[in-house]
Scaffold this motif. Structure first.
Motif, PDB file in Angstrom:
ATOM      1  N   ASP A 153       0.825  -1.212   0.000  1.00 61.90           N
ATOM      2  CA  ASP A 153       0.000   0.000   0.000  1.00 61.90           C
ATOM      3  C   ASP A 153       0.854   1.255   0.000  1.00 61.90           C
ATOM      4  O   ASP A 153       0.502   2.255  -0.626  1.00 61.90           O
ATOM      5  N   VAL A 154       1.975   1.215   0.717  1.00 59.31           N
ATOM      6  CA  VAL A 154       2.829   2.405   0.783  1.00 59.31           C
ATOM      7  C   VAL A 154       3.479   2.660  -0.565  1.00 59.31           C
ATOM      8  O   VAL A 154       3.720   3.807  -0.949  1.00 59.31           O
ATOM      9  N   ALA A 155       3.747   1.602  -1.342  1.00 62.89           N
ATOM     10  CA  ALA A 155       4.339   1.772  -2.666  1.00 62.89           C
ATOM     11  C   ALA A 155       3.355   2.442  -3.618  1.00 62.89           C
ATOM     12  O   ALA A 155       3.751   3.151  -4.538  1.00 62.89           O
ATOM     13  N   ARG A 156       2.070   2.233  -3.396  1.00 60.03           N
ATOM     14  CA  ARG A 156       1.065   2.868  -4.234  1.00 60.03           C
ATOM     15  C   ARG A 156       0.890   4.336  -3.880  1.00 60.03           C
ATOM     16  O   ARG A 156       0.448   5.125  -4.705  1.00 60.03           O
ATOM     17  N   LEU A 157       1.221   4.699  -2.652  1.00 57.68           N
ATOM     18  CA  LEU A 157       1.018   6.077  -2.199  1.00 57.68           C
ATOM     19  C   LEU A 157       2.252   6.939  -2.412  1.00 57.68           C
ATOM     20  O   LEU A 157       2.147   8.117  -2.763  1.00 57.68           O
ATOM     21  N   ALA A 158       3.446   6.374  -2.214  1.00 59.41           N
ATOM     22  CA  ALA A 158       4.679   7.159  -2.239  1.00 59.41           C
ATOM     23  C   ALA A 158       5.316   7.187  -3.624  1.00 59.41           C
ATOM     24  O   ALA A 158       5.135   6.274  -4.425  1.00 59.41           O
ATOM     25  N   HIS A 159       6.080   8.255  -3.876  1.00 64.52           N
ATOM     26  CA  HIS A 159       6.882   8.321  -5.092  1.00 64.52           C
ATOM     27  C   HIS A 159       8.160   7.496  -4.928  1.00 64.52           C
ATOM     28  O   HIS A 159       8.631   6.875  -5.871  1.00 64.52           O
ATOM     29  N   THR A 160       8.725   7.533  -3.721  1.00 60.20           N
ATOM     30  CA  THR A 160       9.947   6.783  -3.421  1.00 60.20           C
ATOM     31  C   THR A 160       9.717   5.955  -2.168  1.00 60.20           C
ATOM     32  O   THR A 160       9.292   6.502  -1.138  1.00 60.20           O
ATOM     33  N   THR A 161       9.990   4.666  -2.229  1.00 59.89           N
ATOM     34  CA  THR A 161       9.770   3.777  -1.092  1.00 59.89           C
ATOM     35  C   THR A 161      11.093   3.256  -0.551  1.00 59.89           C
ATOM     36  O   THR A 161      11.876   2.661  -1.294  1.00 59.89           O
ATOM     37  N   LEU A 162      11.346   3.500   0.730  1.00 61.47           N
ATOM     38  CA  LEU A 162      12.524   2.975   1.413  1.00 61.47           C
ATOM     39  C   LEU A 162      12.110   1.758   2.220  1.00 61.47           C
ATOM     40  O   LEU A 162      11.170   1.826   3.014  1.00 61.47           O
TER      41      LEU A 162
END
Length: 341
Positions: A153-162
């Protein structure tokens, strides 16, 4: 003066109150989101996820300090905490590890609870990010609860995922087993002063070498979204035609967040990823996919609300009772209720 106008004028108290309205899904919050939406689309959203105990909060603290000291960028932090399945409460203790940011008017930290939603992200996280975006915050860091596979879900929201990993947690490939390695634009090995850091980094590199796909395909409600990689910058950049796009392999960055080591290099890797997304057209594709997911979620929520308004509680309970008694299948119950009971 409305909440939205006060937020655009830079009033922190109004911003805090509006965030509460948005989190509670109040009518005032929805109205403000409509007014603020034309002012969004400028911020860089950075998602930070990983297994519990990897030092995500301390890393976010140092990253925000870096952006404030070196670039004077305004930074907003959304720290998502898991809600108790029994009491519904949450500790909201991430800001304890972010005391270095206290007193800085260019930083706004907001803790929120998942309230039972899946994926480590509360339903209103995207809306809160929009409020910060409209308020002029250039960097929005979203720290999630580190729930595991549902962190996509965070990958769908963020431009860059750490994706943050740390040695000494009992398994060198814990992040890989959890299924969150695949969403990483940048892999961070935090607490790299601990024994076993070489083994952790080696395991991550070997998995990247094994995977090394020229492109990934994300499924968004049945529609394939192709994602290419660039080895020089380190993360996926989605393009409809990715055949000519350079390949991006997530870089592995060591950090010691408690000492601030490796933070500048991590910020450089993030900047390279932004440059790659901009050059390849991936930024626009990610923004489209993010808004598509949000639109679909709102459509689903609205349709369910309308359905509840049209079907009485007694009709719903009657259908549920017949299901429990095995007199009616779920499909038959849905068909009956959709036809008015």
């Amino acid at each position: 003066m409305t909440y939205s106008q006060a937020v655009l004028n830079g009033e922190r108290l109004a911003l805090s109150r509006l965030l509460t309205q948005v989190e509670n899904d109040a009518l005032e919050g929805r109205a403000a989101l409509i007014e603020l939406f034309p002012h969004t689309g400028k911020a860089h959203l950075i998602g930070v996820t990983g297994s519990p105990g990897t030092g995500k909060s301390s890393l976010v603290n140092q990253l925000a300090l870096h952006y404030r000291k070196t670039a004077q960028k305004r930074v907003a932090i959304i720290a998502v905490d898991p809600s108790s399945p029994f009491t519904g409460g949450a500790v909201l203790g991430d800001r304890v590890r972010m005391r270095d940011l206290s007193g800085d008017t260019g930083v706004f930290i907001r803790s929120m609870a998942t309230r039972g939603s899946l994926g480590g992200l509360a339903q209103s996280t995207a809306n809160m990010a929009q409020v910060f975006d409209a308020a002029g915050y250039e960097i929005i860091i979203i720290e999630t609860v580190g729930a595991g596979q549902s962190e996509v879900d965070v990958a769908r929201l963020a431009h860059t995922t750490l994706v943050v990993e740390a040695p000494g947690l009992g398994d060198d490939i814990q992040a890989i087993k959890a299924g969150i390695l695949e969403i990483a634009d940048i892999l961070v090995v935090n607490k790299s002063d601990r024994p076993g850091v070489e083994n952790t980094e080696k395991a991550l590199k070997s998995m990247l070498d094994l995977a090394h796909p020229a492109e990934r395909i994300f499924q968004h409600h049945g529609t394939a979204m192709r994602t290419s990689y660039d080895q020089t910058s380190g993360g996926p950049a989605s393009k409809q035609d990715s055949s000519s796009a350079p390949i991006w392999i997530p870089p592995i960055q060591r950090t010691i967040s408690t000492e601030g080591k490796g933070i500048a290099e991590l910020a450089e890797a993030i900047a390279r990823h932004v440059a790659h997304l901009t050059h390849s057209g991936g930024w626009a594709v990610r923004e489209r996919a993010r808004l598509e997911v949000e639109l679909d979620a709102l459509i689903q929520e609205t349709l369910v609300s309308r359905f509840r308004e049209q079907v009485s509680q007694s009709q719903y309970e009657d259908a549920l009772t017949k299901m429990i008694q095995r007199k009616m299948s779920p499909w038959e119950a849905v068909k009956l209720l959709m036809n008015g009971g």
